[in-house]
Design a protein around this motif. Sequence first.
Motif, PDB file in Angstrom:
ATOM      1  N   LEU A 607       0.860  -1.221   0.097  1.00 62.27           N
ATOM      2  CA  LEU A 607      -0.466  -0.182   0.343  1.00 62.27           C
ATOM      3  C   LEU A 607       0.785   1.575  -0.004  1.00 62.27           C
ATOM      4  N   ILE A 608       0.501   2.069  -0.779  1.00 63.95           N
ATOM      5  CA  ILE A 608       1.485   3.055  -1.769  1.00 63.95           C
ATOM      6  C   ILE A 608       0.673   4.591  -1.184  1.00 63.95           C
ATOM      7  N   PHE A 609       1.209   5.344  -0.264  1.00 61.39           N
ATOM      8  CA  PHE A 609       0.319   6.512  -0.754  1.00 61.39           C
ATOM      9  C   PHE A 609       1.516   7.709  -0.581  1.00 61.39           C
ATOM     10  N   SER A 610       1.161   9.133  -1.462  1.00 61.41           N
ATOM     11  CA  SER A 610       2.400  10.591  -0.960  1.00 61.41           C
ATOM     12  C   SER A 610       1.204  11.191   0.639  1.00 61.41           C
ATOM     13  N   GLN A 611       1.791  12.088   1.069  1.00 62.79           N
ATOM     14  CA  GLN A 611       1.198  13.143   2.002  1.00 62.79           C
ATOM     15  C   GLN A 611       1.425  14.563   1.326  1.00 62.79           C
ATOM     16  N   GLU A 612       0.602  15.076   1.446  1.00 65.69           N
ATOM     17  CA  GLU A 612       0.842  16.374   1.184  1.00 65.69           C
ATOM     18  C   GLU A 612       1.188  17.535   2.112  1.00 65.69           C
ATOM     19  N   LYS A 682       4.941   7.518   1.195  1.00 68.67           N
ATOM     20  CA  LYS A 682       5.987   8.800   0.978  1.00 68.67           C
ATOM     21  C   LYS A 682       5.845  10.089   1.023  1.00 68.67           C
ATOM     22  N   ALA A 683       6.413  11.508   0.789  1.00 58.71           N
ATOM     23  CA  ALA A 683       7.172  12.738   0.209  1.00 58.71           C
ATOM     24  C   ALA A 683       6.022  13.312  -0.927  1.00 58.71           C
ATOM     25  N   ASN A 684       5.284  13.977  -0.520  1.00 54.50           N
ATOM     26  CA  ASN A 684       5.075  14.285  -2.042  1.00 54.50           C
ATOM     27  C   ASN A 684       6.507  14.530  -3.440  1.00 54.50           C
ATOM     28  N   TYR A 685       7.159  14.935  -2.833  1.00 51.00           N
ATOM     29  CA  TYR A 685       7.851  15.991  -4.082  1.00 51.00           C
ATOM     30  C   TYR A 685       8.897  14.203  -4.234  1.00 51.00           C
ATOM     31  N   CYS A 686       8.897  13.005  -3.390  1.00 56.37           N
ATOM     32  CA  CYS A 686       9.528  11.785  -3.983  1.00 56.37           C
ATOM     33  C   CYS A 686       8.375  11.533  -5.093  1.00 56.37           C
ATOM     34  N   LEU A 687       7.298  11.191  -5.151  1.00 60.55           N
ATOM     35  CA  LEU A 687       6.378  11.519  -5.912  1.00 60.55           C
ATOM     36  C   LEU A 687       5.897  11.846  -7.627  1.00 60.55           C
ATOM     37  N   HIS A 688       6.846  13.490  -7.175  1.00 61.83           N
ATOM     38  CA  HIS A 688       6.496  14.611  -7.452  1.00 61.83           C
ATOM     39  C   HIS A 688       7.719  14.055  -9.033  1.00 61.83           C
ATOM     40  N   GLN A 689       8.927  13.521  -8.683  1.00 62.54           N
ATOM     41  CA  GLN A 689      10.236  12.458  -9.988  1.00 62.54           C
ATOM     42  C   GLN A 689       9.137  11.716 -11.343  1.00 62.54           C
ATOM     43  N   PHE A 690       8.215  11.279 -10.685  1.00 60.72           N
ATOM     44  CA  PHE A 690       7.490  10.889 -11.816  1.00 60.72           C
ATOM     45  C   PHE A 690       6.163  11.004 -12.196  1.00 60.72           C
ATOM     46  N   VAL A 691       5.220  11.711 -11.585  1.00 68.48           N
ATOM     47  CA  VAL A 691       4.079  12.622 -11.350  1.00 68.48           C
ATOM     48  C   VAL A 691       4.439  13.486 -11.313  1.00 68.48           C
ATOM     49  N   THR A 692       3.712  14.773 -12.541  1.00 72.39           N
ATOM     50  CA  THR A 692       3.557  15.562 -12.254  1.00 72.39           C
ATOM     51  C   THR A 692       1.595  16.058 -11.794  1.00 72.39           C
TER      52      THR A 692
END
Length: 718
Positions: A607-612, A682-692
């Motif tokens: 289960l993977i989320f990102s934190q806003e 995961k911190a949202n900036y980690c997601l931002h490496q893959f998703v805008t």
Amino acid sequence: MGASNEDGLDQLSVPELIKLGYEARKFKDHDRALGLFELALEKNPNNINLSVEVARSLVDKGDVDSGYRILTSLGHLNQFPIYALLGRIERMKGDRESALHYYSLAFDLKPDHPTLPAEIATELRVLERLDESEQILLTLSERLPNSPHALNGLAQIARIRGDREKALSYYRALEVLDRSHPNVHIDIAIELRELGRLDEAAQSLACSRNPNQGAIFHQKGLIAIAQEEDDLAIECFKTGIEQQRDHPACHQALIAKLFQMGSLDEVRVVLDTALEMFPNHVAFRRFEYRYMRVIGKVDKAIELVQALNKAEPKNLDILHDLVEYLIFLGRFESAQQLINSYQHNPHKDRVLFLKSKLAMAQFMVENAVEYADEAILINPKNIQYQQHRLSLNIMLGNVLEAQDNINTLKEIFQNKGWNNKKLKSVGGFPAQILREVRLNPYANRRLADSKQLDLVDQIYSVAQIVKDEPNHLGSALRLLTLMAQDKSLHQGLKLHDESATNKIPKNIVQFWDKKEVPPRMKEVMTSWSHLNPEFDYELFDDQSAQEFIQKHHSSEVLKAFRLANHPAMHSDLFRMAYLYEYGGVYADADDLCIRPISEFIDDGSDLIFSQEPTGSIGNNFLAVKPKHVFIQYALNSIVNNILNKAGGVWFASGPGALTISFCQMYIDFLERAQVPAGVAIKANYCLHQFVTPHLSLSYKTTSSGWRSPAGQASRIYR
């Protein structure tokens, strides 16, 4: 020397040539004026004044360097016209300190000059030495009570200070003095518009004798925006461009409005035209990297903003943009170095604001508050600072302080003439969260008491509040913020097995309520299948989503789906229903995939989320194995919220519901500053490496966008 070829000019005397030169200058025929003065100088080469007139004509033509060379080659520099023209040249070159120096030297030679004090005051104003500028203008006004330059300068200082009534009074006095003044009615209209007196502003524009139609239609468009007539505003800006193509303000306003409306194709067309006409204009170069940012090309945006920052090192707006982009990608060290390089900038409040935003992104909330408070102390009426402080207070659970921020914002906007209807929107989304949080004063008092504890004890104490008050959003946000600050939420105790085989299936699912997907939306959504060809991709609409729910879930889930009246709620509920059955990856329709997503999810988690940024758990991107117990729990919570019509979109079915569900279900782990096995936040900036995420698309300005005025005004339940 073109003028010397005209019949008979060689026969004219020097005074006659000078007279013709002044007449040509009066009619802005700068080429002819230059030729006449050059011919006069040929006849009288030792005349210093003629050399100055040649230099002035070159400057009028835009040849600043040639004019400067002539002036500095003269042996007798200690003359008023030379110093005054050198001041103008330095102003045109952007060196305001040097301009001030030369104007001051000229003033020493002619202290009774009627306009020179206003020139000095202008340089002081641009250098933000407002008190000195004001004092010079007041002295000029005492000496020459009818000086239009003094009144205009004092009005501009009042405008900078935000004292719109005072600025208006100065412009009104200028109007009485000179009704034919080219700008006075436009300036009066600006102040009336800022004060919310829109009909009077329009009447003032109707009185304007300014031939600058671009400026007039620019103001008409801004009045239309204030009246919430966007189509009329766009028509005004386009008319202004047609009437006066070389006036940049209408181009700027049109691009800004098209950005706001999500009309990116039109933005590109207008921006290309503007960049061709004004290639070095800072505003349009900023729009260029903003455009790259909103279409998801963040690296290109950073490249462009870095280049502009290098070209305009004193521009704090550009610095702010660059820091924002670096924070977005988690490049905190680079952002910190950049901020440090501006430590001695006179705009200390703006540097402090950037420090606060950087600290907030790293969940160093107390540091962020300290910097924000310092910035507000310097500039208490700054809307951005107050809005930012409001978000920080939400993260901290500071209900009373957050309400103070909203009250301050309301006071600022009341002074701008906002009506009661518009004032209800003050504070934006954080204000909506605050309204939800403050419903439980008991929990809020306990949150306030817990702040005396150290970080570890605070986590445990706030977790107990969550246990006792499981539906209190403020406690849930505070708990997750504290854990992010403690590094235990994002890194945790690594309870899951990182060497385990990934359990998340290679499915990507998205939702769009209608069968027909708009072209720009389709382009964004296609990025997921294009960059992840090994994943199975499915797109659902309202009808197919209902059919899926009817087949796989209880009648209560289907009933909730049908009771919800907003596309965002349908999307929120459906994603949980689908992911529970099949697992995989869910991505919002306005999220652009920029790198293969498998690198982000292949870490052994189930289960993977990102934190806003404000602490909540985002639901725009979710990755999970099938039949996960948390997804079932969250789905049930959302269904119950909708059936009970419990709150708005964000709270009932969106990140608010997800945040509360997570804290409710896993509180026994969270109180020990742990995350359960297999769960990764995961911190949202980690997601931002893959998703805008959250691209600016046109649907967001309609009732389909839940944050838009139209979306918030529409009924969210049937």
